[in-house]
Design a protein around this motif. Structure first.
Motif, PDB file in Angstrom:
ATOM      1  N   ASP A  61       4.401   6.353   2.408  1.00 26.89           N
ATOM      2  CA  ASP A  61       4.345   6.624   3.853  1.00 26.89           C
ATOM      3  C   ASP A  61       3.402   5.651   4.561  1.00 26.89           C
ATOM      4  O   ASP A  61       3.722   5.136   5.633  1.00 26.89           O
ATOM      5  N   GLU A  62       2.236   5.405   3.966  1.00 29.05           N
ATOM      6  CA  GLU A  62       1.273   4.476   4.567  1.00 29.05           C
ATOM      7  C   GLU A  62       1.837   3.055   4.639  1.00 29.05           C
ATOM      8  O   GLU A  62       1.717   2.377   5.662  1.00 29.05           O
ATOM      9  N   GLU A  63       2.462   2.612   3.553  1.00 27.54           N
ATOM     10  CA  GLU A  63       3.028   1.270   3.533  1.00 27.54           C
ATOM     11  C   GLU A  63       4.227   1.166   4.475  1.00 27.54           C
ATOM     12  O   GLU A  63       4.414   0.132   5.122  1.00 27.54           O
ATOM     13  N   GLU A  64       5.006   2.197   4.565  1.00 28.29           N
ATOM     14  CA  GLU A  64       6.146   2.201   5.483  1.00 28.29           C
ATOM     15  C   GLU A  64       5.669   2.119   6.928  1.00 28.29           C
ATOM     16  O   GLU A  64       6.197   1.343   7.724  1.00 28.29           O
ATOM     17  N   ALA A  65       4.647   2.901   7.268  1.00 30.99           N
ATOM     18  CA  ALA A  65       4.104   2.873   8.627  1.00 30.99           C
ATOM     19  C   ALA A  65       3.523   1.495   8.951  1.00 30.99           C
ATOM     20  O   ALA A  65       3.724   0.971  10.041  1.00 30.99           O
ATOM     21  N   ALA A  66       2.826   0.897   8.015  1.00 32.56           N
ATOM     22  CA  ALA A  66       2.249  -0.436   8.231  1.00 32.56           C
ATOM     23  C   ALA A  66       3.353  -1.480   8.371  1.00 32.56           C
ATOM     24  O   ALA A  66       3.270  -2.381   9.217  1.00 32.56           O
ATOM     25  N   MET A  71       6.723  -5.150  11.798  1.00 33.20           N
ATOM     26  CA  MET A  71       8.043  -5.583  12.207  1.00 33.20           C
ATOM     27  C   MET A  71       8.257  -5.396  13.700  1.00 33.20           C
ATOM     28  O   MET A  71       8.985  -6.169  14.331  1.00 33.20           O
ATOM     29  N   SER A  72       7.646  -4.390  14.285  1.00 37.19           N
ATOM     30  CA  SER A  72       7.846  -4.156  15.715  1.00 37.19           C
ATOM     31  C   SER A  72       7.174  -5.255  16.551  1.00 37.19           C
ATOM     32  O   SER A  72       7.546  -5.476  17.692  1.00 37.19           O
ATOM     33  N   ASN A  73       6.202  -5.944  16.018  1.00 37.46           N
ATOM     34  CA  ASN A  73       5.520  -7.008  16.758  1.00 37.46           C
ATOM     35  C   ASN A  73       6.179  -8.374  16.540  1.00 37.46           C
ATOM     36  O   ASN A  73       5.717  -9.362  17.088  1.00 37.46           O
ATOM     37  N   ILE A  74       7.255  -8.430  15.761  1.00 30.94           N
ATOM     38  CA  ILE A  74       7.930  -9.692  15.503  1.00 30.94           C
ATOM     39  C   ILE A  74       8.640 -10.185  16.769  1.00 30.94           C
ATOM     40  O   ILE A  74       8.646 -11.359  17.061  1.00 30.94           O
TER      41      ILE A  74
END
Length: 75
Positions: A61-66, A71-74
């Motif tokens: 969950d932590e790695e997925e959130a990170a 990716m959203s800032n790409i």
């Protein structure tokens, strides 16, 4: 699994209660001892397994959130 040892104790008989089955009384007691011991070991192993699964899920969950954040800032 943790409740089984107390349930096994209810099944214990004295020699007098065993009556005509005294021939197998010692073997019966050994079986109950083994069931109780293996159940206690299983309860410990299952707790460790559950803790490992929770840890893996939390890490995922932590790695997925990170990763989603990166990716959203790409764009």
């Amino acid at each position: 699994m943790a409740r089984i040892p107390s349930m096994v104790d209810v099944l214990r008989l004295s020699r007098v209660e065993a009556g005509p089955f005294q021939v197998i009384f010692d073997a019966y007691g050994q079986v109950l001892d083994q069931v109780s011991a293996r159940s206690s070991e299983a309860a410990t192993a299952m707790a460790e397994f559950a803790n490992t699964l929770r840890s893996v899920a939390n890490t995922y969950d932590e790695e997925e959130a990170a990763g989603v954040h990166r990716m959203s800032n790409i764009y």
